[in-house]
Enzyme design. Structure first.
Site: not given
Length: 274
Positions: A9-11, A43-44, A225-226
């Protein structure tokens, strides 16, 4: 069994803030690649934005973007594409406007909306630093229906954001979930929810990418993380939660690494790959 594919993931994960990949993360990724491991940004964010970071790190692995609604190669190859249909988009807009919430849509190139994005939106912030040919496109329409017609078949995600009245955000999400519609609904931050067409989750996309490389589930590591990372954390042979992850992700993970600001990605790669 050794790890052959790492989906990151990125953010809140790869990025130290919303813009920067640390040198330690870059170095660990490069070392893993030298050992024959595929590394995929998952990523989103929109594809064009993710591609920019993929290039910066030196990746040539396909990119999973828009929460799994699109998988595209660095050379433009389309591996998977699952856009939202107009019926689902109308439901999304009807509900979000009912609660007075800001909503916008994303495509591979950027954002289409009937409202100006806030100045502090990550794409506006990035665009101030990018050259004209690198900027994330942001298009604003007086009537969102014009955008729906113009970009029919290209809209991959709807985003609803509310920082101050999260009760309205939760009500809108619950109402959309109650419609029994053909959409996936997840959050990437505690102040939003996002919709994709059914079958578009990060977990679904990681599975498709593993099949693309003929890699077994046990040979996959996912780091996030999300809430929108939960599906890939649960799919992976090794699911890694960041130290700053939400509790639901930590509970589902096989391992909890350090926080994103402390190079948690690099530390996970060193532990399980290097």
């Amino acid at each position: 069994m050794s790890i052959k594919l790492i989906c990151i993931d990125m953010d809140g994960t790869l990025l130290k803030d919303q813009q920067t990949v640390s040198d330690n993360n870059k170095e660990a990724i490069k070392e893993a690649i030298k050992r024959g491991v595929h590394i995929a940004i998952t990523t989103g964010r929109v594809y064009d934005c993710a591609k920019m970071y993929s290039k910066e790190i030196g990746l040539n692995t396909p990119i999973i973007s828009s929460n799994g609604a699109f998988i595209g190669g660095s050379n433009g190859e389309v591996i998977y594409n699952n856009p939202l249909n107009i019926e689902e988009l109308n439901k999304f807009y009807n509900v979000t406007k009912k609660y007075g919430l800001m909503a916008y849509l994303t495509t591979n190139f950027g954002v289409v909306s009937d409202e100006e994005l806030p100045e502090n939106h990550v794409y506006n912030v990035l665009n101030k630093k990018l050259s004209d040919d690198e900027k994330i496109r942001i298009e604003t329409f007086n009537d969102i229906n014009i955008a729906l017609r113009e970009y029919d078949g290209q809209i991959l995600k709807g985003v609803c954001v509310e920082k101050n009245h999260k009760d309205k955000l939760h009500k809108a999400r619950k109402e959309l979930e109650s419609l029994n519609s053909n959409m996936e609904i997840v959050a990437s931050w505690d102040d939003n929810f996002e919709i994709m067409e059914k079958g578009s989750t990060k977990g679904d996309a990681v599975k498709k990418l593993a099949e693309y490389f003929n890699i077994s589930r046990e040979e996959v590591m996912c780091i996030g993380d999300s809430e929108n990372d939960l599906s890939m954390i649960e799919y992976a042979g090794i699911g890694v939660a960041m130290g700053n992850a939400i509790e639901k992700v930590k509970v589902s993970a096989d391992y909890i690494t350090d926080r994103n600001i402390n190079d948690g990605v690099a530390k996970a790669i060193k532990k399980f790959v290097l």
